[in-house]
Design a protein around this motif. Sequence first.
Motif, short mmCIF file in Angstrom:
data_model
loop_
_atom_site.label_atom_id
_atom_site.label_comp_id
_atom_site.label_asym_id
_atom_site.label_seq_id
_atom_site.Cartn_x
_atom_site.Cartn_y
_atom_site.Cartn_z
N ASN A 70 12.60 22.58 -36.12
CA ASN A 70 14.15 23.21 -35.03
C ASN A 70 14.17 22.55 -34.20
O ASN A 70 15.21 23.16 -33.15
CB ASN A 70 13.71 24.44 -35.33
CG ASN A 70 13.99 25.09 -36.86
OD1 ASN A 70 15.08 25.49 -37.43
ND2 ASN A 70 12.57 25.61 -36.77
N ASP A 71 13.80 21.57 -33.14
CA ASP A 71 13.33 21.01 -32.50
C ASP A 71 13.70 21.70 -30.66
O ASP A 71 14.32 21.86 -30.06
CB ASP A 71 15.43 20.19 -32.15
CG ASP A 71 15.25 18.74 -33.02
OD1 ASP A 71 14.84 18.62 -33.80
OD2 ASP A 71 16.51 18.68 -33.04
N GLY A 72 12.35 22.44 -31.05
CA GLY A 72 12.07 22.71 -30.18
C GLY A 72 11.22 23.39 -29.25
O GLY A 72 10.84 22.07 -29.02
N PHE A 73 10.81 23.99 -28.57
CA PHE A 73 9.85 23.61 -28.21
C PHE A 73 8.07 24.73 -28.48
O PHE A 73 8.38 25.43 -28.90
CB PHE A 73 9.83 24.57 -26.84
CG PHE A 73 11.38 24.75 -25.70
CD1 PHE A 73 11.44 22.52 -25.06
CD2 PHE A 73 12.42 25.76 -26.33
CE1 PHE A 73 13.09 22.97 -24.44
CE2 PHE A 73 13.99 24.94 -25.34
CZ PHE A 73 13.33 23.73 -24.42
N LEU A 106 2.03 6.50 -28.88
CA LEU A 106 1.42 7.74 -28.84
C LEU A 106 2.81 8.89 -29.64
O LEU A 106 2.39 8.88 -30.62
CB LEU A 106 1.08 8.76 -28.05
CG LEU A 106 0.00 8.04 -27.68
CD1 LEU A 106 -1.12 9.03 -26.15
CD2 LEU A 106 -1.39 7.86 -28.26
N ASN A 107 3.76 9.13 -29.34
CA ASN A 107 5.20 9.37 -29.78
C ASN A 107 5.30 8.44 -30.92
O ASN A 107 5.66 9.35 -32.14
CB ASN A 107 6.23 9.78 -29.23
CG ASN A 107 5.92 10.65 -27.73
OD1 ASN A 107 5.40 11.49 -28.35
ND2 ASN A 107 6.92 10.67 -26.60
N LEU A 127 5.51 21.08 -24.97
CA LEU A 127 6.54 19.81 -25.29
C LEU A 127 8.50 20.07 -26.01
O LEU A 127 8.63 20.67 -26.50
CB LEU A 127 5.42 19.19 -26.55
CG LEU A 127 6.39 17.98 -27.85
CD1 LEU A 127 6.94 17.11 -26.84
CD2 LEU A 127 5.06 17.67 -29.16
N ASP A 128 8.95 19.40 -25.12
CA ASP A 128 10.66 18.89 -25.52
C ASP A 128 10.75 18.92 -27.26
O ASP A 128 10.39 17.30 -27.05
CB ASP A 128 11.29 18.78 -25.16
CG ASP A 128 12.46 19.43 -25.37
OD1 ASP A 128 12.78 19.18 -26.63
OD2 ASP A 128 13.25 19.28 -24.55
N VAL A 129 10.17 19.22 -28.50
CA VAL A 129 9.92 18.07 -29.19
C VAL A 129 11.16 17.50 -29.88
O VAL A 129 11.49 16.51 -29.90
CB VAL A 129 10.19 19.02 -30.62
CG1 VAL A 129 10.60 18.28 -32.15
CG2 VAL A 129 8.39 19.27 -31.13
N ARG A 130 12.95 17.87 -29.06
CA ARG A 130 14.32 17.15 -29.65
C ARG A 130 13.91 16.02 -28.76
O ARG A 130 13.68 14.75 -29.40
CB ARG A 130 14.56 17.69 -29.42
CG ARG A 130 16.38 16.84 -29.12
CD ARG A 130 17.24 17.79 -28.79
NE ARG A 130 17.93 17.91 -30.49
CZ ARG A 130 19.12 19.64 -30.24
NH1 ARG A 130 19.87 20.13 -29.59
NH2 ARG A 130 19.80 20.16 -31.69
N SER A 131 13.32 15.96 -27.32
CA SER A 131 13.57 15.11 -26.56
C SER A 131 11.95 14.17 -26.50
O SER A 131 12.51 12.84 -26.14
CB SER A 131 13.85 14.94 -25.03
OG SER A 131 12.24 15.69 -24.63
N LEU A 176 18.46 24.76 -35.35
CA LEU A 176 18.34 26.20 -34.19
C LEU A 176 18.24 26.23 -32.78
O LEU A 176 18.48 27.06 -32.01
CB LEU A 176 17.59 27.10 -34.89
CG LEU A 176 17.68 27.28 -36.38
CD1 LEU A 176 16.89 28.18 -36.82
CD2 LEU A 176 19.25 27.65 -36.40
N ARG A 177 17.43 24.77 -31.76
CA ARG A 177 16.97 24.85 -30.30
C ARG A 177 18.33 24.86 -30.29
O ARG A 177 18.41 25.19 -29.02
CB ARG A 177 16.30 23.29 -30.45
CG ARG A 177 17.16 22.83 -29.53
CD ARG A 177 16.14 22.97 -28.43
NE ARG A 177 16.36 22.21 -26.80
CZ ARG A 177 15.68 21.54 -26.97
NH1 ARG A 177 14.55 21.17 -27.25
NH2 ARG A 177 15.75 21.00 -25.27
N ASP A 178 19.35 24.52 -30.43
CA ASP A 178 20.79 25.22 -29.90
C ASP A 178 21.97 26.55 -29.63
O ASP A 178 22.53 26.57 -28.72
CB ASP A 178 22.19 24.23 -30.97
CG ASP A 178 21.33 22.49 -30.62
OD1 ASP A 178 21.27 21.57 -29.21
OD2 ASP A 178 21.69 21.74 -31.64
#
Length: 410
Positions: free
Chosen positions: A53-56, A170-171, A208-212, A264-266
């Motif tokens: 969900n692009d979250g943390f 690595l990303n 980790l901020d998955v989105r960025s 949903l991160r938003d």
Amino acid sequence: MPESSPGDPNAAARSRISAEAVAAFRATHGRAPDGVWSAPGRVNLIGEHTDYNDGFVLPFALPHRIAAAAAARDDQILTVSTLGDDGRLQAADPMRIPDLSPDAVEGWAAYPAGVAWVLAGQGIDRGADIVLAGNVPSGAGLSSSHALECAVALALLGLAGRAEPDVAQLNEIARWVQHAENDFVGAPTGLLDQTASLRCTASHVLFLDVRSGHADQVPFDAAAAGLQILVIDTRTKHSHSESGYGERRKGTERAAALLGLKALRDIGSDALAASLAALPDELRPLVRHVVTENQRVLDVVELLRADRLAEIGPLLDASHTSMRDDYRISTPELDLAVEVARDNGALGARMTGGGFGGSAIALVRESDVDTIDAAVTKAYEDAGWRAPRTFVAVPSAGAGREPDTAGASQ
């Protein structure tokens, strides 16, 4: 009593796993491997089902690892064997890399095959002999499959002459491994496990901020605070590809679409109530978990940065309650482990991993480790369940090439 779990300053266990992989490779192929690469399992301190969900998320690597002893081939053939707990080697049928396709390989071999399939799309299809050995418990929610995939990915890249990857690479490797897991194996996982295995460092949790893709290494020295993270493996197996994991993911994606959001991160905590009011009843608990779990990650990081590690317990408790009641991914075995740990002095406890089985973690005082371990074990015995496996987890190093201390060629 819990098994000891050495940290990275004591590399004996890591060297032993590498040596086992080399010895098994020699026994299988009659020569030394070109090198050994290994990757760890992980514990997620907090931040569950937020990654897709692009979250943390906030994982740390375990000292438990999967090692891949590997040598290059020139015929585009991949052979893979794995050393079992009983000391026996299990070999998959040889695979021609250009012929690999999703659903063509079954069982454990699908994981290394999926990685080879993805890397072939990047022009890496020379072929390799790989022998795997390790001690990451399978089916425990500690990401054994991703440890395997990350070790194989680094091995195939290393054999192709790729340099040690930097953070950006690595990303990218994490995304390749996710692609293998999602589209070859058929498990709809997010990016938490791969990234943790590849990017964690000793004595830290990975914020980790998955989105960025941005990550901070946050110091995590429980021992200095007189505390430990006790892992309780319920020894009840789960499978993301066969469980309700996919249903939850689809539900959160549907909710985001209905709200006109990318993910949903938003949704911030202040907008949660209005967002829930705009959704059908069946989606509200899923959204509530993701939004509140993201906030719990941020709150834990703030406490850790303020050197208030002992105060994160209530946030771990709240996370478990949310996963049990809103996301509905806990089990009776996990709930009992969490409840008994709390009742016997744990500062906080929660299930960790994808759910539907696996492991729980408890933040405990060093002086209470044996008491809590014994209480949980007795509770399982009283319930007629198989005894849990427990160990104290120490934040450890991420994946990489092993030094040539076990007979591999450089």
